[in-house]
Scaffold this motif. Structure first.
Motif, PDB file in Angstrom:
ATOM      1  N   TYR A 149      30.244  66.837  10.362  1.00  0.00           N
ATOM      2  CA  TYR A 149      30.073  66.265  11.696  1.00  0.00           C
ATOM      3  C   TYR A 149      29.489  67.290  12.667  1.00  0.00           C
ATOM      4  CZ  TYR A 149      32.534  62.068  10.287  1.00  0.00           C
ATOM      5  OH  TYR A 149      32.873  60.895   9.656  1.00  0.00           O
ATOM      6  N   LEU A 150      29.817  68.565  12.452  1.00  0.00           N
ATOM      7  CA  LEU A 150      29.227  69.619  13.273  1.00  0.00           C
ATOM      8  C   LEU A 150      27.722  69.690  13.053  1.00  0.00           C
ATOM      9  CD1 LEU A 150      29.743  72.093  15.179  1.00  0.00           C
ATOM     10  CD2 LEU A 150      29.838  73.475  13.087  1.00  0.00           C
ATOM     11  N   ALA A 200      25.872  67.339  11.799  1.00  0.00           N
ATOM     12  CA  ALA A 200      25.286  66.076  12.258  1.00  0.00           C
ATOM     13  C   ALA A 200      25.001  66.143  13.754  1.00  0.00           C
ATOM     14  CB  ALA A 200      26.226  64.915  11.949  1.00  0.00           C
ATOM     15  N   GLY A 201      25.932  66.715  14.520  1.00  0.00           N
ATOM     16  CA  GLY A 201      25.717  66.885  15.951  1.00  0.00           C
ATOM     17  C   GLY A 201      24.549  67.796  16.251  1.00  0.00           C
ATOM     18  N   ILE A 202      24.429  68.888  15.492  1.00  0.00           N
ATOM     19  CA  ILE A 202      23.298  69.798  15.668  1.00  0.00           C
ATOM     20  C   ILE A 202      21.988  69.069  15.384  1.00  0.00           C
ATOM     21  CG2 ILE A 202      22.166  71.858  14.716  1.00  0.00           C
ATOM     22  CD1 ILE A 202      24.960  73.032  14.267  1.00  0.00           C
ATOM     23  N   SER A 203      21.971  68.268  14.331  1.00  0.00           N
ATOM     24  CA  SER A 203      20.751  67.557  13.940  1.00  0.00           C
ATOM     25  C   SER A 203      20.313  66.558  15.001  1.00  0.00           C
ATOM     26  CB  SER A 203      20.966  66.844  12.595  1.00  0.00           C
ATOM     27  OG  SER A 203      21.264  67.758  11.575  1.00  0.00           O
ATOM     28  N   ILE A 204      21.257  65.773  15.523  1.00  0.00           N
ATOM     29  CA  ILE A 204      20.870  64.772  16.518  1.00  0.00           C
ATOM     30  C   ILE A 204      20.436  65.458  17.818  1.00  0.00           C
ATOM     31  CG2 ILE A 204      23.159  64.406  17.549  1.00  0.00           C
ATOM     32  CD1 ILE A 204      20.470  61.733  16.762  1.00  0.00           C
ATOM     33  N   SER A 205      21.028  66.606  18.116  1.00  0.00           N
ATOM     34  CA  SER A 205      20.600  67.364  19.296  1.00  0.00           C
ATOM     35  C   SER A 205      19.174  67.873  19.123  1.00  0.00           C
ATOM     36  CB  SER A 205      21.549  68.538  19.536  1.00  0.00           C
ATOM     37  OG  SER A 205      21.155  69.284  20.669  1.00  0.00           O
ATOM     38  N   LEU A 206      18.835  68.351  17.927  1.00  0.00           N
ATOM     39  CA  LEU A 206      17.464  68.802  17.658  1.00  0.00           C
ATOM     40  C   LEU A 206      16.478  67.644  17.772  1.00  0.00           C
ATOM     41  CD1 LEU A 206      18.093  71.205  14.630  1.00  0.00           C
ATOM     42  CD2 LEU A 206      17.613  71.828  17.014  1.00  0.00           C
ATOM     43  N   SER A 207      16.926  66.447  17.403  1.00  0.00           N
ATOM     44  CA  SER A 207      16.078  65.268  17.564  1.00  0.00           C
ATOM     45  C   SER A 207      15.825  64.972  19.039  1.00  0.00           C
ATOM     46  CB  SER A 207      16.732  64.059  16.892  1.00  0.00           C
ATOM     47  OG  SER A 207      15.955  62.895  17.083  1.00  0.00           O
ATOM     48  N   ILE A 208      16.871  65.076  19.863  1.00  0.00           N
ATOM     49  CA  ILE A 208      16.724  64.837  21.303  1.00  0.00           C
ATOM     50  C   ILE A 208      15.826  65.895  21.933  1.00  0.00           C
ATOM     51  CG2 ILE A 208      17.973  64.745  23.497  1.00  0.00           C
ATOM     52  CD1 ILE A 208      20.388  63.688  21.911  1.00  0.00           C
ATOM     53  N   LEU A 220      25.356  72.733  20.926  1.00  0.00           N
ATOM     54  CA  LEU A 220      24.953  74.082  20.527  1.00  0.00           C
ATOM     55  C   LEU A 220      23.447  74.365  20.667  1.00  0.00           C
ATOM     56  CD1 LEU A 220      27.255  74.755  17.430  1.00  0.00           C
ATOM     57  CD2 LEU A 220      27.456  75.665  19.754  1.00  0.00           C
ATOM     58  N   PRO A 221      22.530  73.499  20.157  1.00  0.00           N
ATOM     59  CA  PRO A 221      21.098  73.811  20.311  1.00  0.00           C
ATOM     60  C   PRO A 221      20.656  73.904  21.767  1.00  0.00           C
ATOM     61  CG  PRO A 221      21.409  72.154  18.612  1.00  0.00           C
ATOM     62  CD  PRO A 221      22.727  72.297  19.325  1.00  0.00           C
ATOM     63  N   LEU A 222      21.167  72.990  22.610  1.00  0.00           N
ATOM     64  CA  LEU A 222      20.822  73.029  24.034  1.00  0.00           C
ATOM     65  C   LEU A 222      21.355  74.307  24.672  1.00  0.00           C
ATOM     66  CD1 LEU A 222      19.706  71.728  26.607  1.00  0.00           C
ATOM     67  CD2 LEU A 222      21.891  70.527  26.843  1.00  0.00           C
ATOM     68  N   LEU A 223      22.584  74.679  24.336  1.00  0.00           N
ATOM     69  CA  LEU A 223      23.173  75.906  24.874  1.00  0.00           C
ATOM     70  C   LEU A 223      22.359  77.122  24.454  1.00  0.00           C
ATOM     71  CD1 LEU A 223      25.519  77.242  26.408  1.00  0.00           C
ATOM     72  CD2 LEU A 223      26.791  77.297  24.235  1.00  0.00           C
ATOM     73  N   PHE A 224      21.903  77.132  23.206  1.00  0.00           N
ATOM     74  CA  PHE A 224      21.083  78.244  22.700  1.00  0.00           C
ATOM     75  C   PHE A 224      19.797  78.380  23.519  1.00  0.00           C
ATOM     76  CE2 PHE A 224      17.787  79.749  19.686  1.00  0.00           C
ATOM     77  CZ  PHE A 224      18.307  81.010  19.426  1.00  0.00           C
TER      78      PHE A 224
END
Length: 267
Positions: A167-168, A170-178, A214-218
């Motif tokens: 799930y972690l 998965a969250g990273i992946s959908i964030s990269l999509s956004i 996480l990706p947005l924070l990075f």
């Protein structure tokens, strides 16, 4: 002896299945190559792609997106093109092949996802159908849709895994999509509602939300260290939202976006 023969037969059968899967994946690669490569030498098919390539070249030259050149899209697609230029060189061919590779990877993920409910051959046909839909001339450029679709499919696979860190990721992946296409946020909202209904408030949902941050924070940290946080926030969030609110009534915009993403694409 019969037991040994049965064990050997199972091993041979498993190897045969592996061979079949590898053959199907190789076939998807060939189909992608044949359907995408016929317009590889056309310099301009879509002006958006030209903008993306220029933004990727700017990143290749050492500039963060939006600081030297500007485009009204999230930065991940530009970064991906720039990284491809770093590895293979800044050419149109590299940019086009990146799009082809993303289509191929998405087709493989579709094959993997659908094989849980379909036969291997039907899964192969489903993946081939996806590739064929992207074989028209207007689909030949390396567009943000290909990057976004790949990360959405990757998110679905991690959710299927239902593992400790699934799930972690998965969250990273959908964030990269956004961070590739902002309208993927509708998929994120749908997944949040679905997971909340299925799981309630628990650690898996929490991990999914943390992963999406996480990706947005990075990126926020990187732009902050470069003194360009304002440029990042305005380019990715404020200006696109302001343009949307000025152009359309917000309620009408939500309805139109939902219909185009979830209904028009199906029917």
């Amino acid at each position: 002896d019969k037991y040994k023969l049965s064990t050997k037969l199972k091993k041979l059968l498993n190897f045969s299945i592996l061979e079949n899967i590898l053959f199907l994946i190789a076939s998807l690669f060939v189909i992608t190559f044949l359907t995408q490569f016929y317009s590889i030498d056309n310099e301009v098919i879509d002006w958006d792609e030209s903008d993306f390539i220029l933004m990727g070249k700017s990143f290749y030259d050492g500039n963060l997106p939006y600081l030297e050149l500007w485009d009204l899209k999230p930065p991940l697609h530009f970064i991906l093109i720039g990284l491809s230029f770093q590895i293979f060189g800044p050419t149109l061919l590299v940019a086009r092949l990146l799009g082809d590779f993303l289509i191929f990877l998405s087709a493989v993920l579709i094959f993997y996802i659908t094989k849980f409910s379909l036969s291997r051959f039907d899964s192969f046909l489903t993946s081939s159908l996806y590739i064929s839909f992207l074989s028209f001339e207007f689909s030949q450029p390396t567009m943000t849709e290909y990057t976004s679709t790949f990360f959405i499919l990757l998110c679905i696979i991690f959710l299927f895994k239902d593992s400790k860190y699934g799930y972690l990721f998965a969250g990273i992946s959908i964030s990269l999509s956004i961070l590739t296409r902002t309208n993927s946020a509708f998929v994120f909202i749908f997944l949040i509602m679905y997971l909340f209904k299925k799981l309630g408030i628990n650690k898996k949902l929490f991990n999914f939300i943390i992963g999406s941050i996480l990706p947005l924070l990075f990126l926020v940290i990187i732009y902050t260290f470069n003194g360009a946080l304002k440029e990042f926030l305005y380019s990715v969030f404020i200006i696109p939202l302001r343009n949307t609110l000025i152009r359309d009534d917000f309620v009408e915009f939500i309805g139109t976006s939902f219909r185009s993403i979830f209904l028009d694409s199906i029917f």
